[in-house]
Design a protein around this motif. Structure first.
Motif, PDB file in Angstrom:
ATOM      1  N   VAL A  24     -54.845 -15.692 -23.632  1.00  0.00           N
ATOM      2  CA  VAL A  24     -53.706 -15.841 -22.732  1.00  0.00           C
ATOM      3  C   VAL A  24     -53.534 -14.513 -22.001  1.00  0.00           C
ATOM      4  O   VAL A  24     -53.329 -13.479 -22.632  1.00  0.00           O
TER       5      VAL A  24
ATOM      6  N   LEU B  37     -54.455 -19.007 -18.673  1.00  0.00           N
ATOM      7  CA  LEU B  37     -55.169 -19.393 -19.888  1.00  0.00           C
ATOM      8  C   LEU B  37     -56.667 -19.358 -19.652  1.00  0.00           C
ATOM      9  O   LEU B  37     -57.160 -19.866 -18.649  1.00  0.00           O
TER      10      LEU B  37
ATOM     11  N   CYS C 142     -49.986 -25.088 -21.453  1.00  0.00           N
ATOM     12  CA  CYS C 142     -49.839 -23.693 -21.009  1.00  0.00           C
ATOM     13  C   CYS C 142     -48.781 -23.553 -19.917  1.00  0.00           C
ATOM     14  O   CYS C 142     -48.831 -24.252 -18.914  1.00  0.00           O
TER      15      CYS C 142
END
Lengths: 461, 461
Positions: B211, B362, B356
């Motif tokens: 991330v 991501l 996400c």
């Protein structure tokens, strides 16, 4: 005054060289391997203070030493006894860890000048900012210009690790440190041409959470499925602590928060801020913060819960099919007036214990804490500081709240009974605590002039 | 047969010395710094195979080399052409990374014998188990006892990193490797006196999730509150992927899972298992797994989602008040018959992308994958293996499913059209993939005898 300002102008090149010398010390207080560097840096500072005409000494503490340096005076000054006013200038010679090294364009402890920027760890936070004050005093002393006040510099080596030894030091040296105000340049200014007086700071509360699972890393094929995964348990704990609206989800977290006044929100709305540029500067796909507040309010005046680091299991190249024995998160929460760090840490501990499943064992270690800070932005001293900033920078200063924490300002209030004037010189793109930290050399020069004006304005009192 | 078994008995001490020599190579396939050690280990193996009478050679691949070694024969054997039966014995000389070093009681690559345990990385997985087969063949060859079959050893160096080069190798050497069955000792047995034939394995699918937040670590005081924290975003993503009932929360994850039959569940219920002892052995405060299944079912026959590692921000001593630029999780999912690793990875990717938030970016990297495996536990070959185990260990073997993955068994089926007989010698406390890995020297000796019986039983056809 002209003589003093001329002196500053004439010696800028040397001052920059001296700052380069100062930032070459890898004075990382958090890392035990830098203990000798810390000592060397403090030693350099004492020598430097003496060279500019201060009487300086190294004071040992339980942690890293503190440098104390005074302007020459006939008798020990006592505040309110009819002598000259006395001000303490606080700074710190320790710096944040430089990691991750690979993101630095040049080594963090090898200063590099590009245009008007000096790149090095500590350049802005706090070596450059603090050195500007020393240079201002040097100009008074070396030109034989009488200072309208007595000054004591207190330069510590544990600001980045919670100023553990400073309170004891202040108590031990209370008599000689009693003063009319403390001056600190360790905060920010919004733009190169927009100096600022900071009248509020956020506090901080640190935690380290470790979730223990099996007694050693286990083969995820042989055992996986029959026991909880500590990294998953930690993720699930952490995930519950901040909601979709950016609110911290710890029972009682907001109980003592003093709401922002309409006046303050109006002041903040006036500050220069371009959301698109800010987002681009941070490098994030989209900003995110507590619903109902502007970005400026979010980063300066609202409390936060931040994960500073995660560690668990295998982190090397490739893959390792294990259930890790443990998982750890380093946490800091930023607090705002009127939150109390001890109370918040207790609330977090209680909340975490309640959330923790019986399938893992939770270990919580409390770290350093600092109370938030709030003073009047319109007191005579604040006004004097604003005048000094205006004279030095040639433009109208702004009154701001800042999101960072300077743990020591509350100690000054409690132990020395003195307010702190925060006249910060860090620009938003100084990368404090980040790779490629830098300090602007124009701001360095103007900061020195601000120092010169400040003692005149404050001593009018 | 007596001659062969006597030979084994007489040479045990030397065999143990040889195993010690073998495990001294830090043949960690996942870590580039061990490339030379891998080569040296493979070289030692070739030499050793030749010493015991096999014709051996090193085969280069795109990754780590593969050792191939054959029993002496007159003509190239072709399965089904009236010659002796031909079996392939598969093993691997690469080992798991030894980290964390500090949890090893003695260095991972310095073998240490305590009682009947030989401690070293790779002792059980897979050097010791595979060497037992080599020693069995040595006993045939050195006593001049005719082998009832032809054997080819295939010992690779990439089992711990997904056997990347083996499929190509099998295709290239398909003609000489066509065989009646593949024999692998790389699975477990429930107890020292309870040998096992494993008839099913879990598959695996690996992912690395990163991330990304701000473009660099940011000061949590100056900026905190106005942007998402990547470590928090990662935690919140991961947290959603496993529910309170131990179910993996990825859309479609269980779609293809072949349910356990009543017969299988009954077989598993018969295996020796003491919940309290198991929990104590793992060192966890409480067991945890998918609701509705026993622990044995959970770790052998149900799919899982495991976090193998977490990395983000500052991990050193003390604290660093940053919002980290990124946070990463290493993931492996264990799969059961009939799940497909590619399909599962796609499902996980889709699901993660959906979850996400727009405040972070991501990145998902797919790692290695292996299909689960299931064969008949009652075929003539399986029965032959059970007889060999019984003769060697002197007690009735059990039929088990195992939770680990041996990526290559499906390749054997596809490329060589051969079933694999999994006659594993690892005890539950062998600490495979963990610190203090060990191999039991009694099991080593019995494993050699099993090897001797196996060729006789299997060749009865």
């Amino acid at each position: 005054m002209k003589l003093v300002l001329d002196y500053l102008r004439r010696h800028q090149a040397r001052f920059v060289d001296e700052l380069c010398e100062y930032v070459r010390f890898p004075s990382v207080s958090a890392q035990p391997q830098h203990r000798a560097d810390m000592k060397a840096c403090a030693g350099w500072l004492v020598k430097h203070c003496r060279q500019i005409g201060l009487s300086a000494q190294l004071c040992q503490t339980a942690g890293h030493p503190i440098v104390i340096a005074k302007t020459p005076r006939l008798a020990a000054p006592k505040s309110g006894e009819g002598g000259k006013p006395h001000f303490v200038v606080y700074g710190h010679y320790d710096v944040q860890p430089p990691e991750p090294f690979e993101l630095w364009k040049s080594p963090p402890f090898k200063p590099r000048i590009v245009g008007r920027s000096l790149f090095a760890r500590g350049a802005s936070d706090n070596k450059g900012q603090n050195l500007a004050h020393l240079k201002a005093v040097e100009a008074y002393l070396k030109t034989g210009t009488p200072l309208p006040c007595d000054l004591t510099f207190v330069i510590e080596g544990e600001e980045e690790v919670g100023s553990t030894s400073l309170a004891t030091f202040l108590k031990q040296h209370r008599d000689e440190l009693l003063c009319d105000a403390v001056v600190v340049s360790d905060t920010g200014m919004p733009e190169k041409k927009l100096p600022a007086l900071t009248y509020a700071l956020r506090g901080i509360a640190a935690l380290e959470i470790t979730v223990h699972g099996p007694s050693r890393d286990l083969h995820s094929g042989i055992f996986g499925g029959s026991l909880d995964n500590p990294a998953m348990a930690l993720s699930q704990l952490l995930a519950q602590l901040r909601d979709k609206n950016g609110r911290v989800n710890i029972s009682g977290f907001y109980d003592d928060v003093q709401p922002l006044s309409a006046f303050e929100r109006k002041q903040m709305a006036r500050l220069p801020f371009n959301q698109r540029e800010y987002q681009k500067f941070l490098g994030v796909p989209k900003l995110f913060g507590e619903r109902g507040y502007t970005a400026i309010e979010q980063f300066s005046s609202r409390p936060t819960f931040e994960i500073n680091g995660l560690t668990s299991g295998y982190q090397g190249e490739g893959s390792k099919t294990i259930i890790p024995a443990w998982a750890r998160a380093k946490i800091t929460m930023r607090l705002v007036p009127n939150q109390n760090p001890h109370k918040i840490i207790q609330a977090a501990r209680r909340h975490l214990k309640k959330l923790c499943p019986p399938t893992v064992r939770l270990e919580i270690e409390s770290g350093h804490g600092a109370e938030p800070y709030l003073v009047s932005p319109t007191s005579p001293q604040a006004k004097a500081a604003v005048r000094a900033l205006k004279s030095a920078f040639g433009c109208e200063p702004v009154l701001i709240r800042e999101g960072g924490s300077i743990p020591i300002v509350n100690q000054f209030k409690k132990i020395l009974k003195a307010d702190t004037l925060l006249v910060g010189l860090a620009l938003p793109d100084d990368n404090a605590h980040s790779p490629n930290e830098k300090f602007d050399l124009d701001v360095f020069a103007k900061g020195q002039r601000m120092g010169v004006y400040l003692w005149r304005e404050l001593s009018k009192g």
